[in-house]
Scaffold this motif. Sequence first.
Motif, short mmCIF file in Angstrom:
data_model
loop_
_atom_site.label_atom_id
_atom_site.label_comp_id
_atom_site.label_asym_id
_atom_site.label_seq_id
_atom_site.Cartn_x
_atom_site.Cartn_y
_atom_site.Cartn_z
N GLN A 1 0.84 -1.19 0.00
CA GLN A 1 0.00 0.00 0.00
C GLN A 1 0.89 1.25 0.00
N VAL A 2 0.61 2.15 -0.93
CA VAL A 2 1.38 3.37 -1.04
C VAL A 2 0.67 4.50 -0.30
N GLN A 3 1.42 5.23 0.48
CA GLN A 3 0.88 6.41 1.14
C GLN A 3 1.53 7.65 0.52
N GLY A 26 5.89 3.22 1.19
CA GLY A 26 5.18 1.95 1.09
C GLY A 26 5.31 1.25 -0.24
N GLY A 27 6.06 1.82 -1.16
CA GLY A 27 6.23 1.18 -2.46
C GLY A 27 7.55 1.59 -3.08
N TYR A 32 6.45 3.88 -10.22
CA TYR A 32 5.14 4.52 -10.31
C TYR A 32 5.16 5.75 -11.21
N ARG A 99 1.07 2.31 -10.45
CA ARG A 99 2.22 1.50 -10.83
C ARG A 99 2.07 1.15 -12.30
N ASP A 111 -4.29 4.80 -8.67
CA ASP A 111 -4.69 3.89 -7.59
C ASP A 111 -4.54 4.50 -6.20
N TYR A 112 -3.61 5.42 -6.05
CA TYR A 112 -3.31 5.96 -4.72
C TYR A 112 -3.39 7.48 -4.74
N TRP A 113 -3.90 8.04 -3.65
CA TRP A 113 -4.12 9.47 -3.56
C TRP A 113 -3.66 10.02 -2.23
#
Length: 123
Positions: A1-3, A26-27, A32, A99, A111-113
């Motif tokens: 999980q990316v923060q 987290g990644g 990305y 990613r 996917d991540y915000w």
Amino acid sequence: QVQLVESGGGLVQAGGSLRLSCTASGGTFSRYAMGWFRQAPGKEREFVAAIKRSGSTYYEGSAKGRFTISRDNAKNTVYLQMNSLKPEDTAVYYCAAVRSYYAPSTSSEFDYWGQGTQVTVSS
């Protein structure tokens, strides 16, 4: 999980500059594509800029020539340098990650915000 955590927003007069930062954890950041979006009150979230893993950049029309997106993979950080700011740039600015080799321009493809950072440009 990316923060993702944004910073650098604030109040600036028209014609001024701000630099937004977004730090990821987290990644593997270098894998990305990253983007910046913004959302003004009563409006939909809109694309501002994106940067591929390779460093290629893309901009929304009004951002071209005024904003610059860049990334520092060693710091897991993407930046948005905003110059010649206008009152219509006032919005909450969000950082996003996906990613992918490609850098999308639609919010649904990320996917991540981050939580967003407020930018207010006074006239």
